[in-house]
Write an enzyme that holds these catalytic residues in place. Structure first.
Site, mmCIF file in Angstrom:
data_model
loop_
_atom_site.group_PDB
_atom_site.id
_atom_site.type_symbol
_atom_site.label_atom_id
_atom_site.label_comp_id
_atom_site.label_asym_id
_atom_site.label_seq_id
_atom_site.Cartn_x
_atom_site.Cartn_y
_atom_site.Cartn_z
ATOM 1 N N GLY A 352 2.598 2.211 -1.366
ATOM 2 C CA GLY A 352 2.144 1.986 -2.741
ATOM 3 C C GLY A 352 0.800 1.291 -2.766
ATOM 4 O O GLY A 352 -0.011 1.509 -3.675
ATOM 5 N N ALA A 353 0.561 0.456 -1.756
ATOM 6 C CA ALA A 353 -0.694 -0.282 -1.733
ATOM 7 C C ALA A 353 -1.885 0.672 -1.577
ATOM 8 O O ALA A 353 -2.982 0.401 -2.061
ATOM 9 C CB ALA A 353 -0.674 -1.311 -0.607
#
Ligand code: HXC
Length: 458
Positions: A352-353
């Site tokens: 997600g980062a």
């Protein structure tokens, strides 16, 4: 300067001092108009009466109208106790102007003495707050009240000194050794900012070669992907004259934020710092970066994002603290930002980062990677342990699976094939490529659907 208070109670009758504890006006910093107020602790402790507030409101209104930054030099004991509710009304008038000015003109607070009660809420509503070490304090209630209410014994310094607010609470964006240094640095800080949301930041004549090659960047990334390196080196190396005005330097050090110039143009930088917590995103770093991204976007300051992030920080402390909501702040801020966004992935961009850190999917304008970039859902070891759980007792097989995964995913080329990256660039030439990218975005026009405002997860 002739304004006096109208208080008649508590022996204040006849005790009037022209100016009533605050000096207000306008002037020029590096040739640009600013509006400023400075509270005077020697007059009723710098406390705020209704006329004192009206003077501040007057210059704030002028600053909004004339599109110039508002600087507060804060040194105040809070609401003028002898005046009562009128002074509370005065505070609210200031707070209202803080909200109205937000996103229109930059607002900066320099805390230069003890600030208590209402005196800390106006700074909290401004864009940046700085403090002077050893002589400035910020607290809602001072040590004596704290002792009465919670029985805690704490000094003013521990409760609300510069160290506390730059390392623990993040209320302040930076601190300086003394008043003179604070004012000089405040002036330097202003050079990075536009006068309003309708102006661009001043362009400085650039004496630093645009094509300056930096061979040191070719070896910045260690061979071992688990070893850290200092992301600040990359920021300083690419910046004009190696100048980086860092904000919140001692808070959530796993992310770096601040301003540089590229070919004279002011640029906001957000960068993961692999030296701390492997550069992962956690609650504090997400909040820190999100607010900065929003400031840059509000004033159309272009954003450079440098990515080396292994993901979000796992654990109960983070989940209970609301990492989902706080991480979403940064995601939201990048997603809604329409200011020019250039991204460079130096090494890890996992999970997600990867999405969050100004990815192509969030309308990154130019997304670059170094050849050392690894863009994947997660690191090879973690991925293999999940995918091939039943082979974990066979180290040879696992090693092969890990190598296969690394070869397939932990490089920039799969992402580049999909168009998620615009180019894989040579590290030593990064400065020139970033300058080129930003220079092509100077006339960028992008807008979001018409709305009153978005509902960022606060
Ligand atoms: C009137 C005040 C004052 C105030 C200080 N003074 N604060 N006068 N109203 N709020 C006066 C003192 O009486 C004193 O006057 C002089 O200023 C210097 O103060 P000292 O206490 O001697 O200074 P120091 O020891 O440095 O302590 C500074 C301080 C302390 C920590 C700020 O003065 C303090 O705790 N003040 C009260 C803080 C506070 O509770 N404020 C109201 C919060 S309520 P003399 O004549 O002796 O020199 C509030 C509501 C707004 O602000 C809410 C909006 C959200």
């Amino acid at each position: 300067m002739f304004v006096v208070h109208r208080i008649r109670d508590f022996g204040m009758d006849g005790k009037t001092i022209p100016g009533d504890g605050v000096v207000t006006g306008s002037g020029k910093v590096n040739g640009r108009l600013i509006y400023v107020y400075a509270q005077d602790f020697t007059v009723f402790g710098g406390s705020l009466s209704a006329p004192h507030a009206a003077k501040i409101v007057k210059i704030m209104t002028l600053a909004i109208q004339n599109r110039a930054p508002i600087i507060g030099l804060n040194d105040s004991g809070g609401a003028r106790i002898q005046e009562g509710v009128e002074s509370l009304g005065g505070y609210a008038d200031v707070f209202l102007q803080n909200a109205l000015a937000s996103g229109v003109v930059p607002q900066i607070s320099m805390i230069m003495g003890p600030c208590a009660g209402g005196a800390v809420y106006s700074p909290a509503m401004t864009d940046f707050t700085f403090m002077v070490k050893g002589t400035s304090y910020m607290f809602v209630t001072g040590p004596d009240v704290v002792k009465t209410v919670t029985s805690e014994e704490v000094t003013a310094e521990e409760l609300g000194g510069a160290e506390t607010h730059t390392t623990i609470s993040s209320v302040a964006d930076g601190s300086f050794n003394n008043d003179i240094e604070a004012l000089i640095e405040l002036r330097r800080f202003l050079t990075f900012l536009p006068s309003s949301n309708e102006n661009i930041a001043p362009i400085r004549k650039n004496e630093d070669p645009k094509r300056r090659i930096a061979p040191a960047l070719d070896t910045l990334i260690p061979e071992n992907p688990n070893l850290p390196y200092d992301m600040k080196e990359l920021i300083l190396t690419v910046a004009d004259q190696n100048e980086f005005f860092e904000l919140q330097e001692n808070y959530a050090k796993n992310i770096l934020i601040g301003f540089i110039r590229l070919d004279g143009q002011s640029i906001g930088v957000v960068a993961n710092q692999p030296m701390i917590l492997a550069g992962c995103l956690d609650i504090d770093s997400s909040r820190k970066a999100a607010r900065f991204v929003r400031f840059c976007d509000a004033f159309d300051i272009p954003i450079l994002t440098l990515v080396d992030v292994p993901g979000f920080m796992p654990g109960t402390a983070q989940e209970y603290g609301g990492i989902i909501k706080h991480g979403a702040k940064l995601l939201f801020a990048y997603a809604e930002a329409t200011t020019p966004k250039v991204t460079l992935i130096t090494r890890k961009a996992y999970g997600g980062a990867y999405d969050v850190m100004s990815s192509k999917h969030l309308r990154g304008d130019a997304n670059y990677a170094w050849p050392t970039a690894e863009i994947a859902v997660m690191g090879a070891k973690g991925a293999v342990e999940i995918l091939y759980r039943n082979e974990l007792n066979d180290p040879e097989k696992i090693q092969k699976r890990t190598t296969d995964y690394e070869e397939r995913f932990t490089n920039p080329f799969i992402a580049a094939e999909r168009g998620f990256l615009d180019d894989v660039i040579i590290p030593n030439n990064s400065r020139y490529r970033l300058i080129q990218a930003f220079s092509k975005l100077k006339n960028k026009i992008q807008s979001n659907p018409k709305k009153k405002f978005g509902n960022i997860p606060l």
